[in-house]
Design an enzyme around this catalytic site. Structure first.
Site, PDB file in Angstrom:
ATOM      1  N   HIS A 136      -6.270  -5.981   6.939  1.00 50.03           N
ATOM      2  CA  HIS A 136      -6.999  -5.531   5.752  1.00 50.03           C
ATOM      3  C   HIS A 136      -7.880  -6.667   5.244  1.00 50.03           C
ATOM      4  O   HIS A 136      -7.521  -7.840   5.348  1.00 50.03           O
ATOM      5  CB  HIS A 136      -6.023  -5.078   4.662  1.00 50.03           C
ATOM      6  CG  HIS A 136      -6.712  -4.360   3.545  1.00 50.03           C
ATOM      7  ND1 HIS A 136      -7.340  -5.021   2.512  1.00 50.03           N
ATOM      8  CD2 HIS A 136      -6.901  -3.035   3.318  1.00 50.03           C
ATOM      9  CE1 HIS A 136      -7.896  -4.128   1.703  1.00 50.03           C
ATOM     10  NE2 HIS A 136      -7.636  -2.916   2.166  1.00 50.03           N
ATOM     11  N   GLU A 154     -13.570  -0.337   6.879  1.00 54.80           N
ATOM     12  CA  GLU A 154     -13.668  -0.543   5.434  1.00 54.80           C
ATOM     13  C   GLU A 154     -14.717  -1.606   5.137  1.00 54.80           C
ATOM     14  O   GLU A 154     -14.431  -2.795   5.235  1.00 54.80           O
ATOM     15  CB  GLU A 154     -12.317  -1.015   4.878  1.00 54.80           C
ATOM     16  CG  GLU A 154     -11.202  -0.015   5.017  1.00 54.80           C
ATOM     17  CD  GLU A 154     -10.072  -0.301   4.025  1.00 54.80           C
ATOM     18  OE1 GLU A 154      -9.850   0.545   3.170  1.00 54.80           O
ATOM     19  OE2 GLU A 154      -9.465  -1.374   4.090  1.00 54.80           O
ATOM     20  N   LYS A 161      -1.355  -1.241  -2.255  1.00 49.39           N
ATOM     21  CA  LYS A 161      -1.579  -2.673  -2.517  1.00 49.39           C
ATOM     22  C   LYS A 161      -0.450  -3.229  -3.393  1.00 49.39           C
ATOM     23  O   LYS A 161       0.688  -2.766  -3.276  1.00 49.39           O
ATOM     24  CB  LYS A 161      -2.972  -2.908  -3.117  1.00 49.39           C
ATOM     25  CG  LYS A 161      -4.070  -2.294  -2.231  1.00 49.39           C
ATOM     26  CD  LYS A 161      -5.464  -2.704  -2.599  1.00 49.39           C
ATOM     27  CE  LYS A 161      -6.470  -2.036  -1.668  1.00 49.39           C
ATOM     28  NZ  LYS A 161      -7.847  -2.444  -1.976  1.00 49.39           N
TER      29      LYS A 161
END
Length: 245
Positions: free
Chosen positions: A92, A162, A10
């Site tokens: 993401h 996720e 990240k």
């Protein structure tokens, strides 16, 4: 299926701290049967690729859907490849929910990256309110469909489930919860694509994966690896890479 562990750094680290992490990874004993890829901030991609052992892959954390042009602040698959990088993380939840990226845009990025011969770690996952409303399946199937519509060659794609409520919160999906969604996703691939795709695509889990919970998660039949956030910046990342050892 080769176990796959991705580290998503990240927006963290500097040359000093990442240099130390790279030294740790380069000297660690890593399971040969596991494919490892580290997602570095774009400004450090060149640096990380030059320092990191060649047995470990590097990923960009995002990119744009065209090769070049007047898109201030963006990077293209062509640029990523020019730095010797072979992977990109797309879709993401932070790109979706913090930066407002739509399913459609993510699909376009997936198509362009694969056409550019970059491997794609494609992320999907439901928010807490969606899980509580019982719509987890609808949400992840819809996200998967948009990705699948843009894939011709599945050998270059890793699907990362996720659950958004588990990212960086310390809440991890239980091994049973992870396995349930992974099994359903594989069923969706089988039903909508083919047995070959369902049997070969790696479906990895992300969301507060740690050295403490990785072994139990890795033992699930449909969990083919991890996408690791915070723990990928710490020495325990080595434990997670070796979860199947």
């Amino acid at each position: 299926i080769k176990f796959f562990v991705g580290g998503n750094w990240k927006m963290n680290g500097d040359k000093e701290s990442l240099g130390e992490l790279i030294m740790t990874l380069n000297t660690a004993s890593l399971n040969d049967e596991t494919e490892v890829v580290c997602g570095a901030p774009s400004i450090y991609l060149d640096y990380v690729r030059s320092k990191l052992d060649q047995r470990i892959g590097v990923a960009a954390q995002n990119c744009y859907k065209v090769p070049k042009g007047a898109f201030t602040g963006e990077i293209s698959p062509a640029m990523i490849k020019d730095c010797g990088i072979e992977w990109v993380i797309l879709g993401h939840s932070e790109r979706r929910h913090v930066f407002g990226e739509s399913d459609e845009l993510i699909g376009q990025k997936v198509a362009h990256c694969l056409e550019s011969d970059l491997g794609v770690i494609a992320c999907i996952g439901e928010k807490l309110e969606e899980r509580e409303a019982g719509t987890t399946e609808d949400v992840v199937f819809e996200q998967t469909k948009v990705i699948a519509d843009n894939v011709r060659d599945w050998t270059r794609v890793v699907l990362a489930y996720e659950p958004v409520w588990a990212i960086g919160t310390g809440k991890t999906a239980t091994p049973d919860q992870a396995q349930e969604v992974h099994e359903k996703l594989r069923g969706w691939l089988r039903e909508n694509l083919s047995d070959a795709v369902a049997d070969s695509v790696r479906i990895i889990y992300g969301g507060s994966v740690t050295g403490g919970n990785c072994k139990e998660l890795a033992a699930q039949p449909d969990v083919d690896g991890f996408l690791v956030g915070g723990a990928s910046l710490k020495p325990e990342f080595v434990e997670i890479i070796n979860a199947r050892s």
